[in-house]
Write an enzyme that holds these catalytic residues in place. Structure first.
Site, short mmCIF file in Angstrom:
data_model
loop_
_atom_site.label_atom_id
_atom_site.label_comp_id
_atom_site.label_asym_id
_atom_site.label_seq_id
_atom_site.Cartn_x
_atom_site.Cartn_y
_atom_site.Cartn_z
N VAL A 81 0.84 -1.21 0.00
CA VAL A 81 0.00 0.00 0.00
C VAL A 81 0.88 1.26 0.00
CG1 VAL A 81 -1.83 1.25 1.20
CG2 VAL A 81 -1.84 -1.25 1.18
N LYS A 83 -7.15 -1.17 9.79
CA LYS A 83 -8.50 -1.47 10.29
C LYS A 83 -8.48 -2.17 11.63
CE LYS A 83 -7.12 -4.73 7.27
NZ LYS A 83 -6.63 -4.85 5.93
N GLY A 143 -10.62 -1.22 0.75
CA GLY A 143 -9.55 -0.76 -0.15
C GLY A 143 -9.86 0.52 -0.89
N ILE A 145 -12.62 1.45 -2.47
CA ILE A 145 -14.02 1.92 -2.51
C ILE A 145 -14.19 3.04 -1.48
CG2 ILE A 145 -16.45 1.27 -2.25
CD1 ILE A 145 -15.66 -1.64 -2.71
N GLU A 178 -2.66 -14.21 2.75
CA GLU A 178 -1.38 -14.13 3.44
C GLU A 178 -0.86 -15.55 3.66
OE1 GLU A 178 -0.08 -11.20 4.34
OE2 GLU A 178 -1.81 -10.16 3.51
N LYS A 211 -13.56 -4.51 9.69
CA LYS A 211 -14.13 -3.51 8.78
C LYS A 211 -15.60 -3.22 9.10
CE LYS A 211 -10.86 -4.98 5.22
NZ LYS A 211 -10.63 -5.99 4.16
N1 HSE Z 1 -6.78 -9.21 3.16
C1 HSE Z 1 -7.82 -8.34 2.72
C2 HSE Z 1 -8.69 -9.05 1.72
C3 HSE Z 1 -7.34 -7.08 2.08
O1 HSE Z 1 -8.42 -10.18 1.32
O2 HSE Z 1 -9.67 -8.44 1.30
C4 HSE Z 1 -6.91 -6.04 3.05
O3 HSE Z 1 -7.94 -5.69 3.92
#
Ligand code: HSE
Length: 438
Positions: A14, A105, A134, A136, A190, A205
């Site tokens: 980012v 977040k 992201g 939006i 990840e 979120k």
């Molecule tokens: N890991 C998140 C996703 C993105 O897969 O949407 C970052 O918040």
């Protein structure tokens, strides 16, 4: 006018995207902000990476505290992540009268109350568009675009990795494990994908969106979280046969009893626009009393989409920094001394409909026993299908959709059903939301 000086903490995905967008669109952004916005300092443990971005006008350090205490920096952009050092850095930046832009977040969901209070005391702004969905601009939409409305509910696909997995399972008939490996190879998930597949990232979120929508404090400890690891290809297929798609949704809803705040796999009618959001994309439906249902769709992650949100916050802060703090848009949309104490209700009190899958012995009286248990719990059946048994199998799958009921009642009914000798294994229960414009 002097440029606004930004200190960038972290040049990972980012951070790199933010830097690239800011550089490429510099002139356009300055025309919007009314002055130049320049990165004048970068902190990252990977000094080589930081140096590879920075020209000679940018100071590079591996000491992030040197950035947040530097008197020349106007805005600190925190893109380190995590809830320990990032928290210390943000609080230190605020203490040093810096505005903060963050994509963190988890930090805001867990410690937002403390961070916003510290910022208020110092009269600085903490902006966080990039923390939710992201690229939006959902925070902007909730906080400003929909400000006339009494928000009724929000439902969002707010984790791209989980949505990718569910999409691939449905489209290609692959198992959860196979698609998860693919998501890792593609760089979506990840190496430790727990936060994505267990719903924790989505919970961060929806907690933030709930606070902004209803003017309540951020309360991550109150969110009910269930991930997608238990879903099977059978459930996805059976749901589809009945006209539904299964999505991992973050849901928050205003009810007479209080605020619902939950993340779980959810059946939604296949004809809803949000049911057709596939792959890593994100989408959020917000229902306001005046505007009705509105849908926001776009990339929920990635370097430049998330950078787009970070830069939007930089422009906002640049425009607002000279305004009297009283006249700025409040962090959580509502005036901080007018936050509501409306409680977040427990999952047991939530009212919704359910998909139930039961594996039973195919013999007379089984359905009667199950229906009796549901009737005794005052649960009404909306639809029911019995699947053909596989060759050489005595057991069959029964799928039931219920009308609205209270979670406590369905839990009691499931416990009783599982005690019937004709029922094999656990009952699969997935919540169902119509998400209509009612
Ligand atoms: N890991 C998140 C996703 C993105 O897969 O949407 C970052 O918040």
């Amino acid at each position: 006018m002097n440029p606004i000086k930004v200190g960038l903490l972290g040049v990972g995905t980012v951070g790199g995207g933010t830097f690239a967008v800011l550089k490429r669109n510099q002139a356009e952004i300055a025309r919007r902000a009314g002055r130049d916005i320049v990165v004048s300092m970068i902190a990252d443990r990977d000094l080589d990476k930081a140096h590879s971005l920075a020209d000679s006008n940018i100071q590079v350090t591996d000491d992030a505290f040197a950035v947040v205490t530097n008197p020349d920096i106007d805005i600190v952009v925190e893109l380190i992540g995590g809830v320990t050092i990032a928290k210390d850095l943000i609080l230190k930046a605020i203490e040093n009268n810096k505005h903060v832009v963050t994509a963190n977040k988890a930090l805001l969901a867990l410690h937002g109350t403390e961070i916003f209070a510290a910022a208020r005391e110092k009269g600085v702004i903490v902006a966080f568009e990039a923390a939710v969905a992201g690229g939006i601009p959902i925070i902007k939409a909730l906080r400003e675009g929909l400000t006339a409305n009494r928000i009724e509910w929000i439902a969002g696909i707010i984790n791209g990795t989980a949505n990718f997995i569910l999409s691939e399972m449905r489209e290609k008939g692959q198992s959860f494990e196979t698609v998860l490996e693919q998501a890792k190879l593609l760089g979506y998930a990840e190496a430790d994908p727990t936060f994505d597949i267990e719903g924790i990232d989505a919970a961060h979120k929806i907690t933030i969106m709930s606070a902004i929508a209803f003017g309540i404090p951020v309360q991550f400890d109150k969110v009910y979280v269930e991930g997608i690891t238990q879903l099977t290809g059978d459930d996805i297929r059976y749901a589809e046969d009945l006209g539904y798609r299964i999505k991992l949704l973050g849901i928050t809803k205003r009810t007479d009893k209080g605020i619902e705040l939950r993340v779980h796999p959810t059946l939604i009618p296949a004809q809803r626009l949000i049911a057709n959001v596939e792959g890593v994309m994100n989408a959020v439906v917000v229902k306001g009393d005046a505007v009705g249902a509105t849908l926001y769709y776009g990339a929920g992650a990635g370097a430049e989409p998330t950078g787009s949100s970070v830069v939007a916050d930089l422009v906002d802060v640049t425009r607002m920094q000279t305004a009297d703090p009283m006249h700025r848009v409040p962090s959580l949309a509502f005036q901080p001394d007018l936050l509501s104490s409306t409680p977040v209700i427990s999952m047991e009190e939530v009212e919704t409909a359910y998909y139930l899958r039961l594996r039973v012995v195919d013999k007379p009286g089984v359905l009667a026993d199950i229906s009796r248990i549901l009737a005794n719990s005052d649960i009404s059946i909306n639809a029911m299908v019995q699947k053909e048994p596989a060759v050489d199998e005595d057991n069959v799958d029964i799928i039931m959709l219920t009308h609205l009921t209270i979670e406590k009642r369905i839990n009691e009914a499931i416990a009783s059903i599982e005690m019937l000798p004709v029922v094999t294994g656990h009952v699969m229960r997935i919540r169902l939301e119509e998400l209509d414009n009612e």
